[in-house]
Every structure is written in structure tokens, then in C-alpha cells.
Motif scaffolding. Structure first.
Motif, mmCIF file in Angstrom:
data_model
loop_
_atom_site.group_PDB
_atom_site.id
_atom_site.type_symbol
_atom_site.label_atom_id
_atom_site.label_comp_id
_atom_site.label_asym_id
_atom_site.label_seq_id
_atom_site.Cartn_x
_atom_site.Cartn_y
_atom_site.Cartn_z
ATOM 1 N N PHE A 1 -26.693 -8.636 40.861
ATOM 2 C CA PHE A 1 -25.747 -8.402 39.762
ATOM 3 C C PHE A 1 -25.853 -6.942 39.314
ATOM 4 N N PRO A 2 -25.458 -5.994 40.161
ATOM 5 C CA PRO A 2 -25.707 -4.576 39.864
ATOM 6 C C PRO A 2 -24.965 -4.052 38.638
ATOM 7 N N GLU A 3 -23.848 -4.674 38.281
ATOM 8 C CA GLU A 3 -23.040 -4.149 37.172
ATOM 9 C C GLU A 3 -23.756 -4.246 35.824
ATOM 10 N N LEU B 1 -29.627 -4.581 35.142
ATOM 11 C CA LEU B 1 -30.812 -5.378 34.841
ATOM 12 C C LEU B 1 -32.115 -4.627 35.092
ATOM 13 N N ALA B 2 -32.135 -3.746 36.082
ATOM 14 C CA ALA B 2 -33.366 -3.012 36.384
ATOM 15 C C ALA B 2 -33.792 -2.138 35.215
ATOM 16 N N SER B 3 -32.818 -1.695 34.421
ATOM 17 C CA SER B 3 -33.154 -0.831 33.289
ATOM 18 C C SER B 3 -33.243 -1.586 31.971
ATOM 19 N N ASN B 4 -32.360 -2.579 31.757
ATOM 20 C CA ASN B 4 -32.381 -3.252 30.447
ATOM 21 C C ASN B 4 -33.161 -4.567 30.431
ATOM 22 N N LYS B 5 -33.554 -5.055 31.627
ATOM 23 C CA LYS B 5 -34.335 -6.292 31.755
ATOM 24 C C LYS B 5 -33.674 -7.490 31.071
ATOM 25 N N GLY B 6 -32.335 -7.431 30.975
ATOM 26 C CA GLY B 6 -31.600 -8.567 30.423
ATOM 27 C C GLY B 6 -31.362 -8.509 28.931
ATOM 28 N N TYR B 7 -31.825 -7.469 28.265
ATOM 29 C CA TYR B 7 -31.630 -7.368 26.820
ATOM 30 C C TYR B 7 -30.247 -6.798 26.499
ATOM 31 N N SER B 8 -29.851 -6.889 25.242
ATOM 32 C CA SER B 8 -28.463 -6.604 24.859
ATOM 33 C C SER B 8 -28.216 -5.116 24.611
ATOM 34 N N THR B 9 -28.284 -4.330 25.660
ATOM 35 C CA THR B 9 -27.908 -2.926 25.582
ATOM 36 C C THR B 9 -26.383 -2.807 25.556
ATOM 37 N N PRO B 10 -25.844 -1.673 25.107
ATOM 38 C CA PRO B 10 -24.373 -1.517 25.092
ATOM 39 C C PRO B 10 -23.738 -1.765 26.457
ATOM 40 N N LYS B 11 -24.358 -1.262 27.528
ATOM 41 C CA LYS B 11 -23.790 -1.473 28.868
ATOM 42 C C LYS B 11 -23.792 -2.946 29.242
ATOM 43 N N MET C 1 -39.454 -9.897 37.874
ATOM 44 C CA MET C 1 -38.505 -10.982 38.143
ATOM 45 C C MET C 1 -37.067 -10.523 37.910
ATOM 46 N N ILE C 2 -36.842 -9.895 36.752
ATOM 47 C CA ILE C 2 -35.485 -9.503 36.391
ATOM 48 C C ILE C 2 -34.989 -8.372 37.298
ATOM 49 N N THR D 1 -23.348 -14.355 34.216
ATOM 50 C CA THR D 1 -23.776 -14.856 35.525
ATOM 51 C C THR D 1 -24.415 -16.230 35.332
ATOM 52 N N PRO D 2 -24.733 -16.936 36.394
ATOM 53 C CA PRO D 2 -25.423 -18.227 36.254
ATOM 54 C C PRO D 2 -26.827 -18.098 35.670
ATOM 55 N N LEU D 3 -27.352 -16.887 35.580
ATOM 56 C CA LEU D 3 -28.689 -16.702 35.031
ATOM 57 C C LEU D 3 -28.663 -16.140 33.611
ATOM 58 N N HIS D 4 -27.480 -16.080 33.006
ATOM 59 C CA HIS D 4 -27.390 -15.721 31.595
ATOM 60 C C HIS D 4 -27.619 -16.967 30.732
ATOM 61 N N ARG D 5 -28.126 -16.729 29.535
ATOM 62 C CA ARG D 5 -28.397 -17.835 28.607
ATOM 63 C C ARG D 5 -27.127 -18.145 27.826
ATOM 64 N N LEU D 6 -26.472 -19.224 28.208
ATOM 65 C CA LEU D 6 -25.181 -19.564 27.616
ATOM 66 C C LEU D 6 -25.290 -19.980 26.158
ATOM 67 N N SER D 7 -26.490 -20.333 25.703
ATOM 68 C CA SER D 7 -26.681 -20.731 24.309
ATOM 69 C C SER D 7 -26.829 -19.533 23.381
ATOM 70 N N PHE D 8 -26.895 -18.321 23.930
ATOM 71 C CA PHE D 8 -27.030 -17.116 23.120
ATOM 72 C C PHE D 8 -25.633 -16.573 22.788
#
Length: 253
Positions: A190-192, A195-205, A182-183, A216-223
Motif C-alpha cells: 500500500f505505497p500511497e 506506512l514506512a514513515s507514519n507507521k499507520g498513524y494519522s499524519t496529513p498524508k 510489521m507495518i 485497506t483491509p488492514l485499516h481499523r474500520l472502528s476508528f
């Protein structure tokens, strides 16, 4: 004697610098994933024992995804472990085997808007409950990683269940492979963010791009790493079209 004490102090200091995540992974690797809890449920009279797990709870982007799996007691799938302990290639090799040989399996996802509305804990539970409700045949016993669900059947919460129970591990693998796909599908949009490598987790990049471009609209704004980013939220083209359409309708009135 002095050298020995200095060596112990260095070792102790080294242990203190190890992150909690690393220590947890070390613990999980020592645990054995077996059918112990399934056998206990079967011996107590259960016939359809489902393992349930979720993935994506700590991600900054995208839905939380859960899976429920009823393994066939007559067919052993070798190599089942907590999905976090497996390489991508191994997970993707095991996932189709699980789907093919399980008595039943189901996947459910809860979207970002719901996560932000009810928080990730309740969203994770909802995803798991929805996955269980989709199973056919219906289970008569659930094995779950350290919590209870609002489901009308016997349940066994197991701490570190995805590393101890084959059924929960199977659910973890199915959910992980599904969510990763999915991710990754959003990576070209959202290539910047990588996501293909970090799957949405909080990597430095990922965190760097959040600071520079905003969520983006698919980020969790409550985090916190998302809502504390300095740049404004990105807007997709279809959202701009809806805004424009709405303002046009308003002027006609």
C-alpha cells in the motif's frame, strides 16, 4: 508594568495553543526511568519481575503489539526510556541488547479484525496478557502502564510507567521496534499511504489518502478517521479470488 502584563498574556495564550500530546511529551521527558519499582517488587519477595507495555493503540492501521520483558538484575542496560522519547536508531540499537541480556522476553499482536470487534482497549489488554503468557520463565510480579491484567501474579499499575520503570520501557522498545517492522513490511503493498514513515498513524498524508482511496483491509474500520473516509474500502487480489471462488461454488449448487 503594562509590558509585563502583556508578556504574561502572550505566554498564557501560547501555552493554550500547545497540543495535549506536546504537553504530555514535555512531562514524560522530565520523568526519570529507573529500577525503583523493580527494587520494590524484589524487596517484597519477587524474583522474576516483568515489565509489560503495548504500542499502536492510536494507529489507524495494523495490529496492536505488546511485549513483556524480565530484565536481569545483574545486567544494566543503559539508555532505557519510553520508546516514544527515543529516536528510531536508538530504539533499534537497544532492542537487540534487551533481547540478548533479558532473562525472558515475548511479543504478541492482536489483529485488526479483533480490534474492530472488541475495541482497542480490550485488544490492547489481550495483547499484553498473551505476551505475559508466553514468557518463560513465568514472572511472579508484573509492572504495567496504568492498568491491571487478567494474570495470576502480583501486579503494580504505574501511571506513565513506560517513562518511570526500566522494565516497562524495555517492553515498550521491543514492542515498538517489532510493530514498526510489521507495518513497514506492508508499505510496498500500500505505497500511497506512506506506512514506512507514519507507521499507520494519522499524519496529513495518511488522512488525505484515506479520503481519496479509502481504507485497506488492514485499516481499523472502528476508528473514526477510517470509517468516515468517503472512498470505498480497497480489496486485495486474494480477496477477489475468494469472492469469485465462492460465487462459482454457489452457482454449482
Amino acid at each position: 508594568m503594562v509590558k509585563s502584563q502583556a508578556k504574561k498574556r502572550r505566554a498564557s495564550a501560547g501555552e493554550k495553543t500547545v497540543s495535549k500530546a506536546t504537553l504530555k511529551l514535555r512531562l514524560l521527558k522530565r520523568l526519570k526511568c529507573t529500577l525503583k519499582y523493580e527494587k520494590l517488587a524484589w524487596s517484597a519477595g519477587a524474583t522474576l519481575v516483568a515489565g509489560v507495555d503495548e504500542v499502536g493503540r492510536g494507529s489507524l492501521f495494523g495490529p496492536v503489539v505488546a511485549a513483556a520483558v524480565i530484565l536481569d538484575p545483574a545486567y544494566r542496560i543503559r539508555g532505557l526510556r519510553d520508546s516514544k522519547l527515543l529516536d528510531r536508531e536508538v530504539r533499534e540499537r537497544l532492542a537487540p541488547r534487551i533481547r540478548e541480556h533479558a532473562l525472558a522476553w515475548a511479543v504478541a499482536a492482536v489483529d485488526v479484525a479483533t480490534i474492530d470487534q472488541i475495541n482497542i482497549y480490550w485488544a490492547s489488554k489481550r495483547a499484553m496478557e498473551e505476551a505475559v503468557a508466553m514468557l518463560s520463565p513465568r514472572p511472579d510480579h508484573l509492572l504495567i502502564d496504568a492498568l491491571r491484567l487478567n494474570c495470576e501474579c502480583q501486579q503494580t499499575p504505574i501511571i506513565h510507567g513506560d517513562a518511570l520503570s526500566a522494565s516497562i520501557a524495555a517492553a515498550s522498545i521491543i514492542a515498538k521496534v517489532e510493530r514498526d517492522a510489521m507495518i513497514s513490511a506492508w508499505d510496498p503493498v500500500f505505497p500511497e499511504y506512506g506506512l514506512a514513515s507514519n507507521k499507520g498513524y494519522s499524519t496529513p498524508k495518511h488522512l488525505k489518502m484515506l479520503r481519496e482511496k479509502g481504507p485497506t483491509p488492514l485499516h481499523r474500520l472502528s476508528f473514526a478517521p477510517v470509517w468516515t473516509s468517503s472512498a470505498p474500502q480497497e480489496v486485495l487480489e486474494f480477496m477477489l479470488e475468494e469472492i469469485h471462488h465462492g460465487s462459482t461454488e454457489g452457482t454449482e449448487l
